[in-house]
Design an enzyme around this catalytic site. Structure first.
Site, mmCIF file in Angstrom:
data_model
loop_
_atom_site.group_PDB
_atom_site.id
_atom_site.type_symbol
_atom_site.label_atom_id
_atom_site.label_comp_id
_atom_site.label_asym_id
_atom_site.label_seq_id
_atom_site.Cartn_x
_atom_site.Cartn_y
_atom_site.Cartn_z
ATOM 1 N N SER A 114 -3.929 -0.536 -9.157
ATOM 2 C CA SER A 114 -4.625 -1.211 -9.116
ATOM 3 C C SER A 114 -4.601 -3.081 -10.591
ATOM 4 O O SER A 114 -4.146 -2.547 -11.613
ATOM 5 C CB SER A 114 -6.335 -1.274 -9.228
ATOM 6 O OG SER A 114 -6.827 -0.638 -8.576
HETATM 7 C C1 SAM Z 1 -5.512 0.683 -4.909
HETATM 8 S S1 SAM Z 1 -4.811 2.345 -4.676
HETATM 9 C C2 SAM Z 1 -6.528 3.087 -5.889
HETATM 10 C C3 SAM Z 1 -6.097 2.522 -7.265
HETATM 11 C C4 SAM Z 1 -6.667 3.467 -8.284
HETATM 12 N N1 SAM Z 1 -7.859 3.678 -8.222
HETATM 13 C C5 SAM Z 1 -5.446 2.922 -9.677
HETATM 14 O O1 SAM Z 1 -6.223 3.707 -10.826
HETATM 15 O O2 SAM Z 1 -5.409 2.618 -9.712
HETATM 16 C C6 SAM Z 1 -6.391 2.794 -3.406
HETATM 17 C C7 SAM Z 1 -6.202 4.061 -2.832
HETATM 18 O O3 SAM Z 1 -7.581 4.196 -2.534
HETATM 19 C C8 SAM Z 1 -7.285 5.079 -0.679
HETATM 20 N N2 SAM Z 1 -8.106 5.372 -0.178
HETATM 21 C C9 SAM Z 1 -7.844 4.991 1.325
HETATM 22 N N3 SAM Z 1 -8.839 5.426 1.673
HETATM 23 C C10 SAM Z 1 -9.287 6.495 1.716
HETATM 24 C C11 SAM Z 1 -10.496 7.355 1.454
HETATM 25 N N4 SAM Z 1 -11.446 7.357 2.980
HETATM 26 N N5 SAM Z 1 -10.818 8.217 1.121
HETATM 27 C C12 SAM Z 1 -10.407 8.150 -0.180
HETATM 28 N N6 SAM Z 1 -9.272 8.161 -0.901
HETATM 29 C C13 SAM Z 1 -8.280 6.749 0.316
HETATM 30 C C14 SAM Z 1 -5.436 5.190 -0.720
HETATM 31 O O4 SAM Z 1 -5.014 6.221 -0.789
HETATM 32 C C15 SAM Z 1 -5.181 4.615 -1.935
HETATM 33 O O5 SAM Z 1 -4.357 5.018 -3.032
#
Ligand code: SAM
Length: 415
Positions: A75
Site C-alpha cells: 500500500s
Molecule cells: C493492498 S494489499 C495489502 C497491503 C499490505 N497490508 C501492505 O503492508 O502493504 C491487499 C491484500 O488483500 C488480500 N486479500 C484480498 N481479499 C482477501 C480476503 N478475503 N482475506 C484475506 N486477504 C485478502 C490480497 O491478496 C492482497 O494481498
C-alpha cells in the site's frame, strides 16, 4: 554505515517529512509514534526487486494483477500512515494492543509491530499463499519474525478464540462480515476501507456490543476484497472515456445513455463563494444519500483525462463524481467554478429534464453547506436488526449488515 544505508535512511527521512507536510496540508497530524515507526522500518525490504528510490515514492507498489485488475500491492505510505493514525487516535495509542491486519505484505505489519511494542501482538492474514510466503520472508529479512502470518479468507474468523483490540483491513470491502465485529474486543476498533454508494473511504469504527459506530474517516482507494466477501463493480461506457460505476445488482437501461452526452448541456450553480481550503470530502456522500432518496438512482461517473480535455464531460473528480440517472436525464457534480480565488459548486445535466435535474442537485449542495458541511457518521448493525432499532438516517442494506449514515457536525464515538 555503507552508501546504501545512508541513501535508504535519507530517502526514508525525506518520504516521512513529506508525509508530515501532507498531513498538515489536510489539517491532520502525523502522530509522533506513527512518524517514528515510519522512520524506522526500511520499506525497500518489502519491495524486493524495485530500485531503492521507487520504494520511497509515495505510491502503492503493484505486486499482482488479474487481467487489468490489481489484486495485491504494497500500500501507498500516505494511506498506511493515515489509517494507522486513525487506529491510534481511536484507541488513544497502540502500545500493548493486539492487532489483526487483513491483507498482508509485511510493511504495514512491521509498522504495527513497532507501534504495539513488546507487550502487544500482530497477526496478519492474506487469502493468497504467494503473498503470505513473501510476507514471511520479508518480515524475517527485516527482523520482524514475531508477527503471526496466516493464509486464509478473512471473511471468516482467523484464529479461533482470539480477539483483537484493533482490526485493520488493507483491502477494499463492500460489507463488514460478522467475524470482523466478533473478533473485536468490546470498545475495540475496526479500520476498514468501505464502499458505500460506490464511494470508498477508510472508516475507523468502534465496537459497542453488536454494533459499530464510526469515529473518523479518510479518503482512500484499495484493491478489492477476494473470496467469499467479493463484490462485483461494473463499468458502463456512456461515451469514449466516460463510464458509470455500478454496484453489484444495480441496473440501468443502457439505451437511454446512448448519445446522451452529445445532447445540450444544462448547468446550475449554488451561488456560493467558498474559500480555497473549504473541505469538500463529505459532500459526495451527502449527495449520494439525498439523491438516492430523491431519484432512486445514484451512480458514480468516472472519466479519462482525454474525455475531460476534449470537453465531453467536466466532472468534479475524474475518479468518482456523484451522478444521478432518472428516466432519460443524467446529472453530475461539475468541476468547481473559480472566481477571484473563491469557488462555487455546480452541476451539469443532459437529457429531457436537464435544467431541473441540475437545479435539484445544486439545491442539495447548498443544503449541505447551510447545514455546516457535516461529515457522515456510520452505524453498522447486524442484517437482522428490525427497522425500529435503527438510528434515524439513510439505510443501506448489505449482505451481513445494515449500515445507517447520519450527518452531524460532530463525529461521535458512542451510539
Ligand atoms: C493492498 S494489499 C495489502 C497491503 C499490505 N497490508 C501492505 O503492508 O502493504 C491487499 C491484500 O488483500 C488480500 N486479500 C484480498 N481479499 C482477501 C480476503 N478475503 N482475506 C484475506 N486477504 C485478502 C490480497 O491478496 C492482497 O494481498
Amino acid at each position: 554505515m555503507n552508501v546504501d544505508t545512508v541513501s535508504s535512511e535519507s530517502l526514508r527521512s525525506a518520504m516521512v517529512d513529506q508525509l508530515a507536510a501532507d498531513h498538515a496540508a489536510k489539517g491532520l497530524t502525523l502522530r509522533p509514534e506513527v512518524e517514528a515507526a515510519l522512520r524506522t522500518v526500511p520499506r525497500e525490504l518489502f519491495t524486493p526487486g524495485l530500485p531503492l528510490e521507487k520504494a520511497y515514492e509515495n505510491e502503492a507498489v503493484l505486486k499482482k494483477m488479474r487481467g487489468d485488475e490489481a489484486i495485491s500491492s504494497v500500500s501507498a505510505p500516505f494511506l498506511i500512515a493515515e489509517m494507522l493514525g486513525q487506529a491510534a487516535d481511536a484507541l488513544d495509542g497502540l502500545a500493548g494492543r493486539n492487532a489483526l491486519e487483513i491483507g498482508s505484505g509485511g510493511y504495514n505489519a512491521s509498522l504495527l509491530r513497532e507501534l504495539v511494542g513488546s507487550a502487544g501482538s500482530v497477526t496478519t492474514v492474506d487469502i493468497d499463499p504467494e503473498v503470505t510466503e513473501r510476507a514471511v520472508a520479508c518480515l524475517a529479512a527485516a527482523g520482524y519474525d514475531d508477527v503471526t502470518v496466516v493464509c486464509a479468507d478473512a471473511e471468516h474468523p482467523v484464529l479461533s478464540g482470539r480477539s483483537y483490540d484493533l482490526i485493520i483491513v488493507t483491502v477494499g470491502s463492500w460489507d463488514i462480515p460478522p467475524a470482523w465485529r466478533d473478533q473485536l474486543t468490546d470498545g475495540g476498533v475496526l479500520v476498514v476501507p468501505l464502499r458505500m454508494f460506490g464511494i470508498t473511504k477508510s472508516y475507523a469504527l468502534r465496537r459497542h456490543g453488536d454494533r459499530l459506530v464510526s469515529v473518523s474517516h479518510r479518503q482512500c482507494g484499495f484493491v478489492s476484497v477476494q473470496g467469499d466477501g467479493a463484490h462485483e463493480v461494473r463499468y458502463v461506457d456512456i461515451a469514449e472515456g466516460v463510464h458509470l460505476r455500478l454496484d453489484e445488482g444495480q441496473q440501468i437501461d443502457p439505451a437511454v445513455l446512448d448519445g446522451l452526452l452529445t445532447t445540450p448541456r444544462e448547468e446550475a450553480w449554488a451561488g456560493l463563494s467558498l474559500p480555497p481550503r473549504t473541505a469538500l470530502i463529505d459532500l459526495n456522500l451527502w449527495l449520494a444519500t439525498h439523491l438516492t432518496r430523491e431519484t432512486g438512482t445514484f451512480v458514480v461517473l468516472t472519466a479519462q483525462k482525454t474525455a475531460i480535455d476534449a470537453g465531453v464531460v467536466a466532472p468534479s473528480w475524474q475518479f468518482g463524481t456523484p451522478a444521478t440517472l432518472r428516466d432519460s436525464t443524467l446529472a453530475y457534480r461539475s468541476a468547481l467554478r473559480w472566481t477571484d480565488r473563491r469557488f462555487d459548486l455546480g452541476a451539469y445535466a443532459h437529457g429531457a429534464d436537464a435544467a431541473a435535474a441540475a437545479g435539484r442537485m445544486v439545491e442539495h449542495m447548498r443544503a449541505w453547506v447551510d447545514a455546516g458541511s457535516p461529515p457522515p457518521v456510520l452505524h453498522v448493525l447486524p442484517a437482522h436488526t428490525p427497522d425500529g432499532d435503527l438510528p434515524d438516517g439513510a439505510v443501506l442494506d448489505k449482505r451481513h449488515s445494515r449500515v445507517v449514515l447520519t450527518f452531524t457536525t460532530e463525529e461521535k464515538g458512542t451510539p
